[in-house]
Enzyme design. Sequence first.
Site, PDB file in Angstrom:
ATOM      1  N   LYS A 204       3.971   5.155  -0.181  1.00 36.48           N
ATOM      2  CA  LYS A 204       4.376   4.103   0.655  1.00 36.48           C
ATOM      3  C   LYS A 204       5.520   3.926   1.258  1.00 36.48           C
ATOM      4  O   LYS A 204       6.416   4.663   0.639  1.00 36.48           O
ATOM      5  CB  LYS A 204       3.811   2.891   0.001  1.00 36.48           C
ATOM      6  CG  LYS A 204       2.395   2.665  -0.015  1.00 36.48           C
ATOM      7  CD  LYS A 204       1.734   1.246  -0.539  1.00 36.48           C
ATOM      8  CE  LYS A 204       0.296   1.314  -0.551  1.00 36.48           C
ATOM      9  NZ  LYS A 204      -0.222  -0.058  -0.968  1.00 36.48           N
ATOM     10  N   ARG A 238      -3.886   3.584  -7.931  1.00 35.57           N
ATOM     11  CA  ARG A 238      -4.452   4.138  -6.480  1.00 35.57           C
ATOM     12  C   ARG A 238      -3.424   5.240  -6.074  1.00 35.57           C
ATOM     13  O   ARG A 238      -2.326   4.879  -5.543  1.00 35.57           O
ATOM     14  CB  ARG A 238      -4.558   3.169  -5.659  1.00 35.57           C
ATOM     15  CG  ARG A 238      -5.334   3.250  -4.649  1.00 35.57           C
ATOM     16  CD  ARG A 238      -5.531   2.341  -3.620  1.00 35.57           C
ATOM     17  NE  ARG A 238      -6.337   2.442  -2.242  1.00 35.57           N
ATOM     18  CZ  ARG A 238      -5.616   2.783  -1.270  1.00 35.57           C
ATOM     19  NH1 ARG A 238      -4.507   3.020  -1.252  1.00 35.57           N
ATOM     20  NH2 ARG A 238      -6.332   3.173  -0.014  1.00 35.57           N
TER      21      ARG A 238
HETATM   22  C1  8Y7 Z   1      -3.655  -0.470  -1.245  1.00 39.76           C
HETATM   23  C2  8Y7 Z   1      -5.178  -0.476  -1.036  1.00 39.76           C
HETATM   24  C3  8Y7 Z   1      -4.170   0.353   0.704  1.00 39.76           C
HETATM   25  C4  8Y7 Z   1      -3.269  -1.108  -2.457  1.00 39.76           C
HETATM   26  C5  8Y7 Z   1      -5.551  -1.730  -3.076  1.00 39.76           C
HETATM   27  C6  8Y7 Z   1      -1.919   2.920   1.681  1.00 39.76           C
HETATM   28  C7  8Y7 Z   1      -6.551   0.059   0.910  1.00 39.76           C
HETATM   29  C8  8Y7 Z   1      -2.383   1.634   2.126  1.00 39.76           C
HETATM   30  N1  8Y7 Z   1      -3.206   0.061  -0.088  1.00 39.76           N
HETATM   31  N2  8Y7 Z   1      -5.905  -1.236  -1.827  1.00 39.76           N
HETATM   32  N3  8Y7 Z   1      -5.327   0.089   0.448  1.00 39.76           N
HETATM   33  N4  8Y7 Z   1      -3.954  -1.692  -3.140  1.00 39.76           N
HETATM   34  N5  8Y7 Z   1      -6.428  -2.275  -3.889  1.00 39.76           N
HETATM   35  O1  8Y7 Z   1      -0.686   3.238   1.809  1.00 39.76           O
HETATM   36  O2  8Y7 Z   1      -1.917  -0.936  -2.646  1.00 39.76           O
HETATM   37  O3  8Y7 Z   1      -2.646   3.586   0.895  1.00 39.76           O
HETATM   38  S1  8Y7 Z   1      -3.950   1.149   2.296  1.00 39.76           S
END
Ligand code: 8Y7
Length: 260
Positions: A204, A238
């Site tokens: 990020k 994640r």
């Molecule tokens: C997150 C996310 C994204 C996160 C959860 C990226 C879909 C942006 N970020 N879902 N999603 N937590 N739960 O850079 O931080 O992956 S999208």
Amino acid sequence: MGILNVTPDSFSDGGQFTCFDSALKQVEKMIDNGANIIDIGGESTRPGAVDVSIRDEIVRVIPLLKAIKSRFGINVSIDTSKAEVMAEAITHGADMINDVRALQNKGCLEVVAQSDIAVCLMHMQGMPRTMQKDPQYKDIIDDILQFFKQRINCCAQVGINKKRLVLDPGFGFGKTVADNYEVLAKFTQFNALGLPLLAGISRKSMIGDLLHRDVHERLAGSLTAAIVAVQQGAKIIRVHDVQESVDAIKILTAVASYKI
Ligand code: 8Y7
């Protein structure tokens, strides 16, 4: 949790996996490398990303969900904020709904209430298009905790058992770089609600902005941030780089098994 983006304009993999077979290959690799959950997203939440129709999102996500469940049997999480997509995902065997809008869109609470699958409730200030314009908080940790409590109550009211919930403070969603590091520094405070915590920091801009690294030069930063989150109680991380993240967590776990 390994990230599988199936949007043509996703954050950091540039839509490399929009093709069905390469998506499945990517999933197989993530599983071999130690992922326990695959998070499939068919709608980009990048600031300024274009809206995706219900039909397009279903067409992108559901065939992959079905193929992954039948070939690999691994846990699949569907990253969506649309009740119709959630309903389809539930019908086709999804194990978790990962909603960056924490079931605030119309019909989402009701659809999830009719199932028994897990839900990740993520905090975001504002909406994806505009969330990074000028985020403001009185006390960011307190704001996020209050939001979690409110969403947990809404879930309880429609009959979603607390045991099904996972909480996520939403790194990068309506937060300045400093906000994001404050959330990471104080991550352990979210344990007060007694629910499993998820952290999504991989590649990020909070990493890129601090280190001045392009999206593909953020591995060391991402791993370090992931470890800080795990040390403070994150149960699900994640990530894009599954093998490296699993290695890092294994080192932490080996060390954590000793009393000092
Ligand atoms: C997150 C996310 C994204 C996160 C959860 C990226 C879909 C942006 N970020 N879902 N999603 N937590 N739960 O850079 O931080 O992956 S999208």
